[in-house]
Enzyme design. Structure first.
Site, PDB file in Angstrom:
ATOM      1  N   HIS A 100       0.855  -1.187   0.000  1.00 38.53           N
ATOM      2  CA  HIS A 100       0.000   0.000   0.000  1.00 38.53           C
ATOM      3  C   HIS A 100       0.889   1.235   0.000  1.00 38.53           C
ATOM      4  O   HIS A 100       2.121   1.110  -0.028  1.00 38.53           O
ATOM      5  CB  HIS A 100      -0.984  -0.005   1.180  1.00 38.53           C
ATOM      6  CG  HIS A 100      -0.363   0.064   2.539  1.00 38.53           C
ATOM      7  ND1 HIS A 100       0.465  -0.911   3.046  1.00 38.53           N
ATOM      8  CD2 HIS A 100      -0.460   1.003   3.522  1.00 38.53           C
ATOM      9  CE1 HIS A 100       0.858  -0.581   4.266  1.00 38.53           C
ATOM     10  NE2 HIS A 100       0.308   0.581   4.573  1.00 38.53           N
ATOM     11  N   HIS A 111       1.258   4.041   2.112  1.00 42.78           N
ATOM     12  CA  HIS A 111       1.652   4.882   3.229  1.00 42.78           C
ATOM     13  C   HIS A 111       3.164   5.142   3.153  1.00 42.78           C
ATOM     14  O   HIS A 111       3.916   4.316   2.624  1.00 42.78           O
ATOM     15  CB  HIS A 111       1.283   4.232   4.559  1.00 42.78           C
ATOM     16  CG  HIS A 111      -0.170   4.388   4.893  1.00 42.78           C
ATOM     17  ND1 HIS A 111      -0.845   3.532   5.728  1.00 42.78           N
ATOM     18  CD2 HIS A 111      -1.084   5.333   4.505  1.00 42.78           C
ATOM     19  CE1 HIS A 111      -2.104   3.934   5.848  1.00 42.78           C
ATOM     20  NE2 HIS A 111      -2.272   5.016   5.107  1.00 42.78           N
ATOM     21  N   ASP A 140       5.658   4.993   4.998  1.00 46.48           N
ATOM     22  CA  ASP A 140       6.672   4.100   5.555  1.00 46.48           C
ATOM     23  C   ASP A 140       6.810   2.818   4.738  1.00 46.48           C
ATOM     24  O   ASP A 140       7.592   1.941   5.098  1.00 46.48           O
ATOM     25  CB  ASP A 140       6.371   3.769   7.021  1.00 46.48           C
ATOM     26  CG  ASP A 140       5.004   3.131   7.226  1.00 46.48           C
ATOM     27  OD1 ASP A 140       4.064   3.479   6.490  1.00 46.48           O
ATOM     28  OD2 ASP A 140       4.866   2.286   8.140  1.00 46.48           O
ATOM     29  N   HIS A 141       6.093   2.729   3.613  1.00 47.98           N
ATOM     30  CA  HIS A 141       6.107   1.507   2.805  1.00 47.98           C
ATOM     31  C   HIS A 141       6.618   1.688   1.377  1.00 47.98           C
ATOM     32  O   HIS A 141       7.394   0.861   0.901  1.00 47.98           O
ATOM     33  CB  HIS A 141       4.693   0.903   2.752  1.00 47.98           C
ATOM     34  CG  HIS A 141       4.283   0.258   4.027  1.00 47.98           C
ATOM     35  ND1 HIS A 141       4.295  -1.099   4.229  1.00 47.98           N
ATOM     36  CD2 HIS A 141       3.865   0.806   5.197  1.00 47.98           C
ATOM     37  CE1 HIS A 141       3.906  -1.367   5.469  1.00 47.98           C
ATOM     38  NE2 HIS A 141       3.637  -0.221   6.072  1.00 47.98           N
TER      39      HIS A 141
END
Length: 285
Positions: free
Chosen positions: A74, A76, A78-79
């Site tokens: 996904h 976000h 932090d990804h």
């Protein structure tokens, strides 16, 4: 060596290596875990934040081998932000979830969306990407975000669960994009699968995944029952509900807990059980 060494390539099984990003927080636990799948050629799952130290660690772990795909569960921040610089360095395509950016001024318990994510290919549910000795299948798991995918490895029974199932905490489901109805259906879907291990983006590997998912479903149903009892008592203001439901909660997480309560209320409203709005909820007549 610590239990969670940042930047170290840790082999978890014959096909999977984990590299922990240096972004620990109350919301990411020890940080975002990036996974390398394969031996001769690789897939990179959840490349993580655009951090020079983390990208250096990933480059060292890749060790010059070809990268077939950079997969994002996904979007976000932090990804997925490391996907673009890693693609530039390796020539690999960015594959996986659809782009998603939402304006969201509310309190979050996770990173905001990555507005710069640009996939070369979006995987639909059941579509695959493969390399030497591995085949990865997309498993649509909306709920935490509407674009969330898990990735199953057919050869070893592993499922990369992103933030849908984490190894240290329950998942944030924060409206307007987070959807409790979809999240519960996605959890129930995982109960029908035969995965033998979950590799989450945050927290340790989960070697009895169906038992954990069953417990997560039970936890959400317990929260739902708490909400209904409070509504029976005439408590319909979300901050008051949160204070009664989450006793002793870290104050930094209070806003996120209120978003979780809201997600449950929206789900219950859709089922005709409650009525109202963010300021005044009640049982449906």
């Amino acid at each position: 060596m610590t239990e969670y060494p940042t930047g170290v390539a840790e082999r978890l099984d014959a096909l999977v290596v984990r590299v922990l990003a240096p972004n620990p927080s109350p919301y990411t636990y020890t940080g975002t875990q990036t996974y390398l799948v394969g031996t001769d050629d690789l897939a990179v799952v959840d490349p993580g934040p655009d951090d020079a130290e983390h990208l250096k660690a990933l480059t060292a772990a890749i060790a010059g081998r070809p990268v077939c795909a950079i997969l994002c569960t996904h979007t976000h921040r932090d990804h997925s932000p490391a996907a673009a610089p890693l693609a530039a360095a390796t020539g690999a395509p960015i594959i996986g979830c659809a782009p998603l950016t939402m304006r969201d001024a509310g309190p979050r318990a996770d990173a905001a969306f990555d507005a710069d994510y640009r996939p070369d290919r979006v995987l639909a549910d059941g579509e695959t990407v493969s390399g030497e000795g591995w085949t990865i299948e997309a498993v649509a798991t909306p709920g935490h975000t509407s674009n969330h995918l898990c990735f199953g490895v057919r050869e070893n029974g592993a499922l990369f669960t992103g933030d849908h199932v984490m190894g240290w905490s329950t998942t944030v489901v924060a409206p307007p994009d987070g959807d409790m109805t979809a999240y519960m259906k996605s959890l129930e879907r995982l109960m029908t699968r035969a995965d033998t291990v979950f590799y989450p983006a945050h927290g340790p590997a989960i070697d009895r995944p169906q038992r954990l998912v069953r417990g997560m479903i039970g936890h959400r149903r317990q929260r739902e029952r708490q909400i209904l009892r409070l509504l029976e008592e005439g408590v319909g203001y979300i901050p008051e509900m949160r204070a009664r439901m989450y006793v002793g909660l870290d104050s930094r997480l209070e806003g996120a807990a209120e978003r979780s309560v809201l997600a449950h209320l929206i789900d219950l409203q859709g089922r005709g059980i409650v009525a109202g709005n963010e300021g005044d909820w009640r049982l449906a007549a």
